[in-house]
Design a protein around this motif. Structure first.
Motif, PDB file in Angstrom:
ATOM      1  N   HIS A 154       0.849  -1.191   0.000  1.00 56.19           N
ATOM      2  CA  HIS A 154       0.000   0.000   0.000  1.00 56.19           C
ATOM      3  C   HIS A 154       0.887   1.243   0.000  1.00 56.19           C
ATOM      4  CE1 HIS A 154      -2.863   2.861   2.163  1.00 56.19           C
ATOM      5  NE2 HIS A 154      -3.467   2.558   1.035  1.00 56.19           N
ATOM      6  N   GLU A 155       0.922   1.974  -1.111  1.00 55.84           N
ATOM      7  CA  GLU A 155       1.890   3.058  -1.263  1.00 55.84           C
ATOM      8  C   GLU A 155       1.732   4.184  -0.247  1.00 55.84           C
ATOM      9  OE1 GLU A 155       2.883   4.550  -5.087  1.00 55.84           O
ATOM     10  OE2 GLU A 155       3.023   2.564  -6.013  1.00 55.84           O
ATOM     11  N   PRO A 156       0.519   4.621   0.093  1.00 59.32           N
ATOM     12  CA  PRO A 156       0.422   5.660   1.133  1.00 59.32           C
ATOM     13  C   PRO A 156       1.040   5.225   2.457  1.00 59.32           C
ATOM     14  CG  PRO A 156      -1.627   5.550  -0.099  1.00 59.32           C
ATOM     15  CD  PRO A 156      -0.794   4.379  -0.558  1.00 59.32           C
ATOM     16  N   SER A 157       0.837   3.963   2.838  1.00 59.14           N
ATOM     17  CA  SER A 157       1.449   3.463   4.077  1.00 59.14           C
ATOM     18  C   SER A 157       2.959   3.395   3.945  1.00 59.14           C
ATOM     19  CB  SER A 157       0.894   2.081   4.419  1.00 59.14           C
ATOM     20  OG  SER A 157      -0.474   2.128   4.708  1.00 59.14           O
ATOM     21  N   LEU A 158       3.435   2.951   2.789  1.00 63.35           N
ATOM     22  CA  LEU A 158       4.872   2.864   2.562  1.00 63.35           C
ATOM     23  C   LEU A 158       5.490   4.262   2.540  1.00 63.35           C
ATOM     24  CD1 LEU A 158       7.180   0.897   2.063  1.00 63.35           C
ATOM     25  CD2 LEU A 158       6.779   1.153  -0.389  1.00 63.35           C
ATOM     26  N   SER A 159       4.777   5.227   1.976  1.00 62.29           N
ATOM     27  CA  SER A 159       5.254   6.607   1.959  1.00 62.29           C
ATOM     28  C   SER A 159       5.417   7.135   3.381  1.00 62.29           C
ATOM     29  CB  SER A 159       4.288   7.486   1.173  1.00 62.29           C
ATOM     30  OG  SER A 159       4.641   8.852   1.287  1.00 62.29           O
ATOM     31  N   ASP A 160       4.455   6.801   4.246  1.00 59.90           N
ATOM     32  CA  ASP A 160       4.534   7.249   5.636  1.00 59.90           C
ATOM     33  C   ASP A 160       5.730   6.615   6.335  1.00 59.90           C
ATOM     34  OD1 ASP A 160       3.194   8.645   7.985  1.00 59.90           O
ATOM     35  OD2 ASP A 160       3.318   6.592   8.729  1.00 59.90           O
ATOM     36  N   LEU A 161       5.951   5.339   6.083  1.00 60.64           N
ATOM     37  CA  LEU A 161       7.112   4.670   6.659  1.00 60.64           C
ATOM     38  C   LEU A 161       8.406   5.308   6.157  1.00 60.64           C
ATOM     39  CD1 LEU A 161       7.721   0.910   7.127  1.00 60.64           C
ATOM     40  CD2 LEU A 161       9.374   2.231   5.821  1.00 60.64           C
ATOM     41  N   ALA A 162       8.496   5.529   4.848  1.00 61.19           N
ATOM     42  CA  ALA A 162       9.696   6.128   4.274  1.00 61.19           C
ATOM     43  C   ALA A 162       9.930   7.531   4.843  1.00 61.19           C
ATOM     44  CB  ALA A 162       9.576   6.185   2.748  1.00 61.19           C
ATOM     45  N   ARG A 163       8.847   8.290   5.012  1.00 60.06           N
ATOM     46  CA  ARG A 163       8.974   9.641   5.572  1.00 60.06           C
ATOM     47  C   ARG A 163       9.564   9.593   6.976  1.00 60.06           C
ATOM     48  NH1 ARG A 163       6.154  12.129   9.128  1.00 60.06           N
ATOM     49  NH2 ARG A 163       4.507  10.545   9.066  1.00 60.06           N
ATOM     50  N   GLN A 164       9.111   8.637   7.783  1.00 61.56           N
ATOM     51  CA  GLN A 164       9.621   8.546   9.150  1.00 61.56           C
ATOM     52  C   GLN A 164      11.095   8.135   9.181  1.00 61.56           C
ATOM     53  OE1 GLN A 164       6.959   7.006  12.302  1.00 61.56           O
ATOM     54  NE2 GLN A 164       5.565   6.437  10.635  1.00 61.56           N
ATOM     55  N   ILE A 165      11.471   7.198   8.309  1.00 59.56           N
ATOM     56  CA  ILE A 165      12.887   6.812   8.215  1.00 59.56           C
ATOM     57  C   ILE A 165      13.732   8.019   7.819  1.00 59.56           C
ATOM     58  CG2 ILE A 165      14.564   5.375   6.993  1.00 59.56           C
ATOM     59  CD1 ILE A 165      12.304   3.307   6.635  1.00 59.56           C
ATOM     60  N   LEU A 166      13.273   8.755   6.834  1.00 63.01           N
ATOM     61  CA  LEU A 166      14.029   9.912   6.342  1.00 63.01           C
ATOM     62  C   LEU A 166      14.096  11.020   7.379  1.00 63.01           C
ATOM     63  CD1 LEU A 166      12.690  10.010   2.683  1.00 63.01           C
ATOM     64  CD2 LEU A 166      15.023   9.429   3.399  1.00 63.01           C
ATOM     65  N   CYS A 167      13.030  11.190   8.152  1.00 62.74           N
ATOM     66  CA  CYS A 167      13.066  12.203   9.218  1.00 62.74           C
ATOM     67  C   CYS A 167      14.144  11.845  10.238  1.00 62.74           C
ATOM     68  CB  CYS A 167      11.705  12.312   9.894  1.00 62.74           C
ATOM     69  SG  CYS A 167      10.463  13.226   8.947  1.00 62.74           S
ATOM     70  N   TRP A 245      21.329   4.667   0.255  1.00 61.78           N
ATOM     71  CA  TRP A 245      21.252   3.410  -0.515  1.00 61.78           C
ATOM     72  C   TRP A 245      20.587   2.327   0.317  1.00 61.78           C
ATOM     73  CZ3 TRP A 245      22.746   1.512  -5.399  1.00 61.78           C
ATOM     74  CH2 TRP A 245      22.753   0.123  -5.508  1.00 61.78           C
ATOM     75  N   SER A 246      21.056   2.144   1.542  1.00 65.15           N
ATOM     76  CA  SER A 246      20.504   1.096   2.409  1.00 65.15           C
ATOM     77  C   SER A 246      19.017   1.317   2.668  1.00 65.15           C
ATOM     78  CB  SER A 246      21.268   1.080   3.736  1.00 65.15           C
ATOM     79  OG  SER A 246      22.651   0.864   3.527  1.00 65.15           O
ATOM     80  N   SER A 247      18.627   2.568   2.839  1.00 67.18           N
ATOM     81  CA  SER A 247      17.209   2.881   3.045  1.00 67.18           C
ATOM     82  C   SER A 247      16.395   2.545   1.808  1.00 67.18           C
ATOM     83  CB  SER A 247      17.040   4.364   3.401  1.00 67.18           C
ATOM     84  OG  SER A 247      17.739   4.686   4.584  1.00 67.18           O
ATOM     85  N   GLY A 248      16.932   2.873   0.624  1.00 69.51           N
ATOM     86  CA  GLY A 248      16.219   2.573  -0.615  1.00 69.51           C
ATOM     87  C   GLY A 248      16.019   1.087  -0.821  1.00 69.51           C
ATOM     88  N   TRP A 307      20.035  11.301  -3.857  1.00 70.73           N
ATOM     89  CA  TRP A 307      19.453  12.422  -3.136  1.00 70.73           C
ATOM     90  C   TRP A 307      19.789  12.302  -1.654  1.00 70.73           C
ATOM     91  CZ3 TRP A 307      14.066  14.481  -4.868  1.00 70.73           C
ATOM     92  CH2 TRP A 307      14.093  14.754  -6.241  1.00 70.73           C
ATOM     93  N   THR A 308      19.830  13.434  -0.994  1.00 72.85           N
ATOM     94  CA  THR A 308      20.036  13.444   0.446  1.00 72.85           C
ATOM     95  C   THR A 308      18.705  13.206   1.159  1.00 72.85           C
ATOM     96  OG1 THR A 308      19.633  15.815   0.643  1.00 72.85           O
ATOM     97  CG2 THR A 308      21.898  15.117   0.149  1.00 72.85           C
ATOM     98  N   ALA A 309      18.764  12.965   2.456  1.00 73.00           N
ATOM     99  CA  ALA A 309      17.531  12.792   3.233  1.00 73.00           C
ATOM    100  C   ALA A 309      16.667  14.037   3.142  1.00 73.00           C
ATOM    101  CB  ALA A 309      17.874  12.475   4.686  1.00 73.00           C
ATOM    102  N   SER A 310      17.287  15.199   3.183  1.00 76.33           N
ATOM    103  CA  SER A 310      16.539  16.452   3.086  1.00 76.33           C
ATOM    104  C   SER A 310      15.822  16.568   1.745  1.00 76.33           C
ATOM    105  CB  SER A 310      17.497  17.637   3.277  1.00 76.33           C
ATOM    106  OG  SER A 310      16.832  18.867   3.075  1.00 76.33           O
ATOM    107  N   GLN A 311      16.505  16.220   0.669  1.00 76.61           N
ATOM    108  CA  GLN A 311      15.902  16.294  -0.662  1.00 76.61           C
ATOM    109  C   GLN A 311      14.783  15.270  -0.819  1.00 76.61           C
ATOM    110  OE1 GLN A 311      19.483  15.723  -2.903  1.00 76.61           O
ATOM    111  NE2 GLN A 311      19.882  17.910  -3.156  1.00 76.61           N
TER     112      GLN A 311
END
Length: 348
Positions: A154-167, A245-248, A307-311
């Motif tokens: 579910h992409e919206p859920s995955l987006s939320d997870l990715a956002r938290q990792i990046l934060c 890279w590891s996050s991706g 890209w950086t975490a900020s980007q």
């Protein structure tokens, strides 16, 4: 796929000189942990006194009651513990073995640094207890364990997870802290759907104790090409780009429900060849254009193009699904992030 152009930033890849072609050779060293990678940040002077949160600074070991065992490994065990005077729950890492004074002092200094880390998406390291010769580390408790083995199509859920990792990564990178071991087993979640980065590796001893997947083979699976093959990028390793890279790789694994490279994690030689010589994995055509581009921005072979975490926090895949973008009346289904019920070996 070619990623979108990142937001303008000083020192971006577009402003850098064109690099010469990479050397074609590939070195395949034995998968042994480099002790220098276990401490990814500068240490304060050894004379500096530890600073811990006031709520646990005076905590007495005798006040801790072991509730249950969370996980164990060859080097130690993690327990869920209750602090009886306050009723608070923590995770306690008990590290086996006799450690020299220099190692103990190193741990104390690293705990001092991690004790100052205060971010909603980073597991808090509260204290170090030296009890009867055992090194014990008191950590924030995450009641739903790690995200290892979690499938999130579910992409919206995955987006939320990715956002938290990046934060969490943005906060750490801004403080000049590099994690160096981002992977699903080091991403923890609680019952509120909050995702936190864990296991920085408080000394090489702590980094190798709990997680059975934290062997060199398991870690190699999420390493960037230039970290495995030092001939790439002229021997220079950018830890911040390595974390991206590891996050991706981890985020793509969540989406696919399986490790994104065609080879298994256990075949380390084939895995290193695949990471270093093949094209980076891509999100499938069935996923959204935004997600495909997001993964491409993370998994660039050239670290200067990642890209950086900020980007990445400004990438459409993140911003389109951000809570404010969905509207205040739309409740995010955070339960979709929760891993299936199973025993876990999380450290916090």
């Amino acid at each position: 796929m070619t990623p979108l152009q990142p937001p303008p930033a000083a020192g971006s890849a577009a402003n850098r000189a064109v690099r010469p072609r990479r050397r074609p050779g590939l070195t395949l060293p034995l998968p042994q942990r480099d002790p220098s990678l276990a401490v990814p940040l500068p240490l304060p002077p050894s004379s500096a006194p530890p600073t811990y949160p006031s709520s646990v600074a005076q905590l007495d070991y005798s006040e801790l009651e072991r509730v249950s065992r969370i996980g164990s490994g060859a080097g130690g065990t993690v327990y869920k513990v209750l602090h009886r005077p306050t009723g608070k729950i923590y995770a306690l890492k008990v590290i086996y073995g006799n450690h020299e004074d220099a190692v103990r002092n190193q741990m104390r200094r690293e705990i001092q640094i991690l004790g100052d880390v205060d971010n909603p998406n980073v597991v808090r390291c509260h204290n170090l207890i030296d009890h009867n010769g055992e090194i014990q580390v008191l950590l924030e408790y995450m009641d739903k364990g790690s995200l290892e083995g979690t499938h999130i199509p579910h992409e919206p859920s995955l987006s939320d997870l990715a956002r938290q990792i990046l934060c969490g990564l943005y906060y750490l990178h801004k403080r000049k802290i590099v994690h160096r071991d981002i992977k699903p087993s080091n991403l923890l979640i609680n019952s509120r759907g909050i995702v936190k980065i864990a296991d920085f590796g408080v000394s090489r001893v702590l980094a190798q104790t709990m997680d059975p997947c934290n062997s060199s083979v398991g870690t190699i699976a999420y390493m960037s090409p230039e970290r495995i093959n030092t001939d790439l990028n002229h021997g220079r390793y950018d830890g911040y780009a390595g974390d991206i890279w590891s996050s991706g790789v981890s985020i793509l694994e969540f989406y696919l429900g399986k490790f994104p490279f065609a080879v298994g994690k256990g075949d380390w030689a084939s895995l290193m060849c695949a990471i270093c010589m093949s094209q980076p994995p891509e999100a499938p055509p069935s996923s959204s254009r935004e997600f495909r581009d997001f993964i491409a921005c993370c998994l660039q072979r050239d670290p200067s193009k990642r890209w950086t975490a900020s980007q990445l926090l400004k990438h459409p895949f993140i911003t389109l699904h951000a809570p404010q973008a969905r509207g205040s009346n739309q409740v995010h289904q955070s339960h979709q992030l929760l891993p299936p019920a199973r025993p876990h070996f999380s450290s916090a």
